[in-house]
Structure formats: structure tokens, C-alpha cells
Design an enzyme around this catalytic site. Structure first.
Site, PDB file in Angstrom:
ATOM      1  CB  SER A  80      -0.800  -0.045   1.393  1.00 13.00           C
ATOM      2  OG  SER A  80      -1.424   0.988   1.461  1.00 13.00           O
ATOM      3  CE1 TYR A 102      -3.942  -2.933   5.799  1.00 13.19           C
ATOM      4  CE2 TYR A 102      -3.523  -0.448   5.525  1.00 13.19           C
ATOM      5  CZ  TYR A 102      -3.703  -1.853   4.756  1.00 13.19           C
ATOM      6  OH  TYR A 102      -3.670  -2.053   3.528  1.00 13.19           O
ATOM      7  CE  LYS A 113      -1.509  -4.574   3.407  1.00 15.05           C
ATOM      8  NZ  LYS A 113      -1.613  -5.968   2.969  1.00 15.05           N
TER       9      LYS A 113
HETATM   10  P1  NAD Z   1     -10.795  -6.880   1.366  1.00 14.32           P
HETATM   11  O1  NAD Z   1     -11.009  -6.760   2.673  1.00 14.32           O
HETATM   12  O2  NAD Z   1     -11.832  -6.577   0.619  1.00 14.32           O
HETATM   13  O3  NAD Z   1     -10.341  -8.312   1.196  1.00 14.32           O
HETATM   14  C1  NAD Z   1      -9.433  -9.212   1.835  1.00 14.32           C
HETATM   15  C2  NAD Z   1      -9.835 -10.561   1.882  1.00 14.32           C
HETATM   16  O4  NAD Z   1      -9.077 -11.367   2.669  1.00 14.32           O
HETATM   17  C3  NAD Z   1     -11.268 -10.668   2.546  1.00 14.32           C
HETATM   18  O5  NAD Z   1     -12.098 -11.468   1.566  1.00 14.32           O
HETATM   19  C4  NAD Z   1     -11.055 -11.243   3.823  1.00 14.32           C
HETATM   20  O6  NAD Z   1     -12.284 -12.046   4.014  1.00 14.32           O
HETATM   21  C5  NAD Z   1     -10.023 -12.116   3.572  1.00 14.32           C
HETATM   22  N1  NAD Z   1      -9.146 -12.556   4.808  1.00 14.32           N
HETATM   23  C6  NAD Z   1      -8.827 -11.715   5.672  1.00 14.32           C
HETATM   24  N2  NAD Z   1      -8.332 -12.427   6.810  1.00 14.32           N
HETATM   25  C7  NAD Z   1      -8.197 -13.645   6.342  1.00 14.32           C
HETATM   26  C8  NAD Z   1      -7.584 -14.808   6.930  1.00 14.32           C
HETATM   27  N3  NAD Z   1      -7.069 -14.941   8.147  1.00 14.32           N
HETATM   28  N4  NAD Z   1      -7.686 -15.957   6.193  1.00 14.32           N
HETATM   29  C9  NAD Z   1      -8.056 -16.045   5.199  1.00 14.32           C
HETATM   30  N5  NAD Z   1      -8.797 -15.051   4.632  1.00 14.32           N
HETATM   31  C10 NAD Z   1      -8.634 -13.681   4.960  1.00 14.32           C
HETATM   32  O7  NAD Z   1      -9.660  -5.898   1.196  1.00 14.32           O
HETATM   33  P2  NAD Z   1      -9.144  -5.718  -0.506  1.00 14.32           P
HETATM   34  O8  NAD Z   1      -9.605  -4.075  -0.359  1.00 14.32           O
HETATM   35  O9  NAD Z   1      -9.498  -6.392  -1.484  1.00 14.32           O
HETATM   36  O10 NAD Z   1      -7.615  -5.561  -0.205  1.00 14.32           O
HETATM   37  C11 NAD Z   1      -6.813  -6.555  -0.533  1.00 14.32           C
HETATM   38  C12 NAD Z   1      -5.334  -6.326  -0.053  1.00 14.32           C
HETATM   39  O11 NAD Z   1      -5.004  -5.046  -0.365  1.00 14.32           O
HETATM   40  C13 NAD Z   1      -5.123  -6.188   1.316  1.00 14.32           C
HETATM   41  O12 NAD Z   1      -3.946  -6.959   1.781  1.00 14.32           O
HETATM   42  C14 NAD Z   1      -5.143  -4.709   1.807  1.00 14.32           C
HETATM   43  O13 NAD Z   1      -4.377  -4.608   2.703  1.00 14.32           O
HETATM   44  C15 NAD Z   1      -4.415  -4.241   0.398  1.00 14.32           C
HETATM   45  N6  NAD Z   1      -4.775  -2.643   0.030  1.00 14.32           N
HETATM   46  C16 NAD Z   1      -5.923  -2.420   0.111  1.00 14.32           C
HETATM   47  C17 NAD Z   1      -6.102  -1.140  -0.394  1.00 14.32           C
HETATM   48  C18 NAD Z   1      -7.691  -0.517  -0.424  1.00 14.32           C
HETATM   49  O14 NAD Z   1      -7.741   0.655  -0.303  1.00 14.32           O
HETATM   50  N7  NAD Z   1      -8.739  -1.514  -0.449  1.00 14.32           N
HETATM   51  C19 NAD Z   1      -5.150  -0.231  -0.394  1.00 14.32           C
HETATM   52  C20 NAD Z   1      -4.028  -0.896  -0.399  1.00 14.32           C
HETATM   53  C21 NAD Z   1      -3.644  -1.977  -0.019  1.00 14.32           C
HETATM   54  C1  WQD Z   2      -9.111   9.669   0.894  1.00 15.27           C
HETATM   55  C2  WQD Z   2      -9.496  11.253   0.982  1.00 15.27           C
HETATM   56  C3  WQD Z   2      -9.632  11.752   3.465  1.00 15.27           C
HETATM   57  C4  WQD Z   2     -13.573   9.693   3.706  1.00 15.27           C
HETATM   58  C5  WQD Z   2      -6.681   4.833   3.052  1.00 15.27           C
HETATM   59  C6  WQD Z   2      -5.703   3.816   3.785  1.00 15.27           C
HETATM   60  C7  WQD Z   2      -4.460   3.488   3.173  1.00 15.27           C
HETATM   61  C8  WQD Z   2      -5.200   2.590   2.009  1.00 15.27           C
HETATM   62  C9  WQD Z   2      -6.234   3.263   1.034  1.00 15.27           C
HETATM   63  C10 WQD Z   2      -4.914   0.315   2.470  1.00 15.27           C
HETATM   64  C11 WQD Z   2      -8.679  11.657   2.380  1.00 15.27           C
HETATM   65  C12 WQD Z   2     -10.791  12.007   2.651  1.00 15.27           C
HETATM   66  C13 WQD Z   2     -12.433  10.321   3.253  1.00 15.27           C
HETATM   67  C14 WQD Z   2     -14.814  10.599   4.197  1.00 15.27           C
HETATM   68  C15 WQD Z   2     -13.348  12.401   3.449  1.00 15.27           C
HETATM   69  N1  WQD Z   2      -5.596   1.436   2.218  1.00 15.27           N
HETATM   70  N2  WQD Z   2     -12.112  11.637   3.162  1.00 15.27           N
HETATM   71  N3  WQD Z   2     -14.352  12.009   3.824  1.00 15.27           N
HETATM   72  O1  WQD Z   2      -6.769   7.650   3.775  1.00 15.27           O
HETATM   73  O2  WQD Z   2      -5.988   7.741   1.414  1.00 15.27           O
HETATM   74  O3  WQD Z   2      -6.168   5.685   2.279  1.00 15.27           O
HETATM   75  O4  WQD Z   2      -7.330   3.786   2.157  1.00 15.27           O
HETATM   76  O5  WQD Z   2      -4.022   0.104   2.348  1.00 15.27           O
HETATM   77  O6  WQD Z   2      -3.869   2.560   3.929  1.00 15.27           O
HETATM   78  O7  WQD Z   2      -5.051   4.632   4.839  1.00 15.27           O
HETATM   79  O8  WQD Z   2      -8.079   6.927   1.765  1.00 15.27           O
HETATM   80  O9  WQD Z   2     -10.403   7.065   1.181  1.00 15.27           O
HETATM   81  O10 WQD Z   2      -9.935   7.049   3.442  1.00 15.27           O
HETATM   82  O11 WQD Z   2      -9.366   8.980   2.188  1.00 15.27           O
HETATM   83  O12 WQD Z   2     -13.246  13.738   3.391  1.00 15.27           O
HETATM   84  O13 WQD Z   2     -15.562  10.139   4.578  1.00 15.27           O
HETATM   85  O14 WQD Z   2     -10.652  11.319   1.461  1.00 15.27           O
HETATM   86  O15 WQD Z   2      -9.452  12.805   4.353  1.00 15.27           O
HETATM   87  O16 WQD Z   2      -8.154  13.190   2.166  1.00 15.27           O
HETATM   88  P1  WQD Z   2      -6.660   6.974   2.411  1.00 15.27           P
HETATM   89  P2  WQD Z   2      -9.348   7.508   2.281  1.00 15.27           P
END
Ligand code: NAD
Ligand code: WQD
Length: 340
Positions: free
Chosen positions: A124, A149, A153
Site C-alpha cells: 500500500s 495496519y 504492510k
Molecule cells: P478486502 O478486505 O476486501 O479483502 C481481503 C480478503 O481477505 C477478504 O475477503 C477477507 O475475508 C480475507 N481474509 C482476511 N483475513 C483472512 C484470513 N485470516 N484467512 C483467509 N482470508 C482472510 O480488502 P481489499 O480491499 O480487497 O484489499 C486486498 C489487499 O490489498 C489487502 O492486503 C489490503 O491491505 C491491500 N490494500 C488495499 C487497499 C484498499 O484501499 N482497498 C489499498 C492498499 C492495499
Molecule cells: C481519501 C481522502 C480523506 C472519507 C486509506 C488507507 C490506506 C489505503 C487506502 C489500504 C482523504 C478524505 C475520506 C470521508 C473524506 N488502504 N475523506 N471523507 O486515507 O488515502 O487511504 O485507504 O492500504 O492505507 O489509509 O483513503 O478513502 O480514507 O481517504 O473527506 O468520509 O478522502 O481525508 O483525504 P486514504 P480514504
């Protein structure tokens, strides 16, 4: 040879399964539905017309994982599984450290035991903390994430690098996602957060369909063009496609490689509100509130390394991201619990 997709029922994992199946790969998914549900798998099958193999298992349990490796010939792993709620991780850091790190350690052990050497892992932009500069290149130092969290990562990246050094893995592709949004164009797959959404887009789409009254904009006094936070939003289908390229790369390369996945364009919260209104014709009421603790002013990627080495570039613009997110939310007001 199959691709093992951990967390394949989740938001990004489900879209990636669609792309893998469409590209002809055989797919094995492991998920415990901690943040997803079985209906996702039906929808992946409906969209692709193909089947996948599924194990409902907790990756923190090594015995369950052993069965998956024993029963399948795995060519490479895409590791999405993990807990990702920033706020919950602040309240319950030990849950995040034990689960996110524990499941990755179990996975690496099984991969070494069954001689599966290739992994693509979800990281991330949060690993950059408050980035030193924007656009963020991959050599910007990994900083202090703003929450437990995010720290998991950073540590997962370190674990994978160390296991690789010890020859427990052959090839590691670390994908650092910026802000994934949007949904599958069919309206059948999308983001379905539990409870009140933490992230901007899922909150905004719920306002758009009348589930929530207004969007809280967290701060309008940042040093950005309109004072609201700037991020690099990327369509989840573009992101899913990057995983196909990353798997291909993992098969060819050895060592560890890091890639920023974004569009390279930063949009503010108010830019997003305007774009959503324009794309959908819906009015989004909002109120300016205080800053959210831990937020950075701006974060957007330099994705040129992914273009150069993976041959991948995001295709979908913000209007498309908004339209697809809105279609998903409209067709599924209650997420996967909605009847279609
Ligand atoms: P998500 O929560 O939708 O998907 C994660 C999946 O992992 C879920 O289906 C959950 O049930 C499963 N899971 C959790 N714990 C588990 C366990 N112990 N055993 C088996 N399955 C398990 O999340 P996502 O948005 O699809 O994110 C996927 C990956 O990408 C994550 O590692 C997340 O940290 C990373 N990521 C997400 C974002 C985002 O904004 N969505 C941004 C950056 C990184
Ligand atoms: C985006 C912008 C908020 C909600 C997060 C995690 C990051 C990654 C992606 C997993 C910011 C603003 C948000 C709301 C708002 N996830 N906002 N009102 O914070 O960039 O990243 O998700 O790895 O780790 O921190 O994403 O969508 O929460 O916020 O004004 O109700 O929207 O302040 O500027 P962020 P976000």
C-alpha cells in the site's frame, strides 16, 4: 498449475480472479470471509463463465493451509488476504499484527515447504507515510505508516525480502496500491464495507443512493489546490489487470521488485465530489469537517516503473471510476446481501 489467490473473495481479489480466469489461468481461492461473503464467488463464476476452486479457511491456521498446498499444484501465489481497516487497527493493534503478519508467515512457510517460489503481494501507499515528495517513486524511503495496519504492510514487505534472501522464495513482486475505487462494469462486483465506510468512495456512493445524508469532507485547510486532501484514485479493474502482468513477471524474474500502482494523477476530495456529480447526474451534499487524524495532505504515484517493467498502465479515467462505482452501489444498495 494454478494461481493461489489468498483473500480472493475480497474487493481487489475478486476483480483479480475475474481477470485471471478471463486470461485462462486456473484459480484456487482461500478466504475465511472475514470481510467478504460466498456470494462473491457465484458472481465471479457468472461474469467469467468459468469455475474456480475454493477453500473456506483461515490463513492463520497452518493445517488448513497445508491441505490447500497438498491438494493443488500451485505455480504462484497472489497474496491479498489481510485486515485493512485503519481505525480498527488503532483500537486493536494486536489483532492486526498477529493476523496480518501471522498469515503471511504461515503462507511463506508453506510456500517454502511445497517449493512454490513466486509471490505477488498486496502492499500500500501507506508504507510511504507522509511521502517525502509527490509524485512518489518506489525509491522514496518507506516511512512510518500512520497506523498499525500500515505498519503491518511495512513489516510484510520486510518479511518477504528476508525470506527471499534466505532462498525460501525465488521471486517477490510487491505492489503498492494507491487508492483503489470503482467496480466491475457489470455492476456485479464492487466494494462492500461492513458498517460505516471508512474510505471516501464507498461513503460517497452511499450518500449518492440516499443511505447516508451527506459526505463529511475531512479538512479544507491542507496545502493543496482547494484545501482538501489529494490522492491517486485507481480503477479496481486496472489494478486487477496489473496482477496478471505481475504474475507473468514473477514467472520470469527473480529477486524482489516494488511497484507503485496508481494513475499518477492526484485528485482532491472536492474534485471527486464534482466528478461524481458530473458522471452520474446525482447531487452529493457535503459538509466541511475537521481534519481526520493521521491524514496526509497529498499522495500520488509515479507509476512509470510499472509501465516500463510490467507493461502496465491504468486505462480508466475518473469519470469511468465514478460511473462504475455508482452502478455497483445502485444495483447493490446493501452490498452482496442485495437481491438482484
Ligand atoms: P478486502 O478486505 O476486501 O479483502 C481481503 C480478503 O481477505 C477478504 O475477503 C477477507 O475475508 C480475507 N481474509 C482476511 N483475513 C483472512 C484470513 N485470516 N484467512 C483467509 N482470508 C482472510 O480488502 P481489499 O480491499 O480487497 O484489499 C486486498 C489487499 O490489498 C489487502 O492486503 C489490503 O491491505 C491491500 N490494500 C488495499 C487497499 C484498499 O484501499 N482497498 C489499498 C492498499 C492495499
Ligand atoms: C481519501 C481522502 C480523506 C472519507 C486509506 C488507507 C490506506 C489505503 C487506502 C489500504 C482523504 C478524505 C475520506 C470521508 C473524506 N488502504 N475523506 N471523507 O486515507 O488515502 O487511504 O485507504 O492500504 O492505507 O489509509 O483513503 O478513502 O480514507 O481517504 O473527506 O468520509 O478522502 O481525508 O483525504 P486514504 P480514504
Amino acid at each position: 498449475m494454478s494461481i493461489l489467490v489468498t483473500g480472493g473473495a475480497g474487493f481487489i481479489g475478486s476483480h483479480t480472479c475475474v481477470e485471471l480466469l478471463n486470461a485462462g489461468y486456473d484459480v484456487v481461492v482461500v478466504d475465511n470471509f472475514a470481510n467478504s461473503c460466498p456470494e462473491v464467488l457465484n458472481r465471479i463464476k457468472k461474469i467469467t463463465g468459468r469455475d474456480l476452486k475454493f477453500y473456506e479457511a483461515d490463513l492463520c491456521d497452518p493445517d488448513s493451509l497445508d491441505i490447500v498446498f497438498k491438494e493443488n499444484t500451485i505455480g504462484a501465489v497472489i497474496h491479498f488476504a489481510g485486515l485493512k481497516a485503519v481505525g480498527e487497527s488503532v483500537l486493536n493493534p494486536l489483532k492486526y499484527y498477529s493476523q496480518n503478519l501471522g498469515m503471511t508467515i504461515n503462507l511463506c512457510r508453506k510456500m517454502a515447504e511445497y517449493k512454490v517460489g513466486k509471490i505477488v503481494s498486496s502492499s500500500s501507499a501507506t508504507v510511504y507515510g507522509a511521502p517525502e515528495k509527490c509524485p512518489v517513486t518506489e525509491d522514496v524511503p518507506v516511512g512510518h505508516a500512520n497506523c498499525p495496519y500500515g505498519e503491518t504492510k511495512i513489516i510484510i514487505e520486510k518479511i518477504l525480502a528476508d525470506v527471499l534472501l534466505s532462498k525460501g522464495l525465488e521471486s517477490v513482486i510487491v505492489l503498492r496500491y494507491f487508492n483503489p475505487i470503482g467496480a466491475h462494469e457489470s455492476g456485479m462486483l464492487g466494494e462492500a464495507p461492513n458498517g460505516v465506510p471508512e474510505n471516501l468512495l464507498p461513503y460517497l456512493t452511499q450518500v449518492a443512493v440516499g443511505k447516508r445524508q451527506f459526505l463529511s469532507v475531512f479538512g479544507n485547510d491542507y496545502p493543496t489546490h482547494d484545501g482538501t486532501g489529494v490522492r491517486d484514485y485507481i480503477h479496481v479493474v486496472d489494478l486487477a489487470k496489473a496482477h496478471i502482468k505481475a504474475v507473468e513477471r514473477a514467472y520470469k524474474a527473480d529477486g524482489i521488485e516494488y511497484y507503485n500502482l496508481g494513475t499518477g494523477i492526484g485528485y482532491s476530495v472536492l474534485d471527486i465530489v464534482k466528478a461524481y456529480e458530473k458522471a452520474t447526474g446525482k447531487k452529493i451534499p457535503y459538509k466541511i469537517m475537521d481534519r481526520r487524524p493521521g491524514d496526509v495532505a497529498e499522495s500520488y504515484a509515479d507509476p512509470s516503473r510499472a509501465e516500463k517493467n510490467l507493461g502496465w498502465k491504468a486505462q480508466f479515467d475518473l469519470e469511468r471510476m465514478c460511473r462504475d462505482a455508482d452502478r455497483w452501489q445502485t444495483m447493490n444498495p446493501d452490498g452482496y446481501a442485495s437481491v438482484n
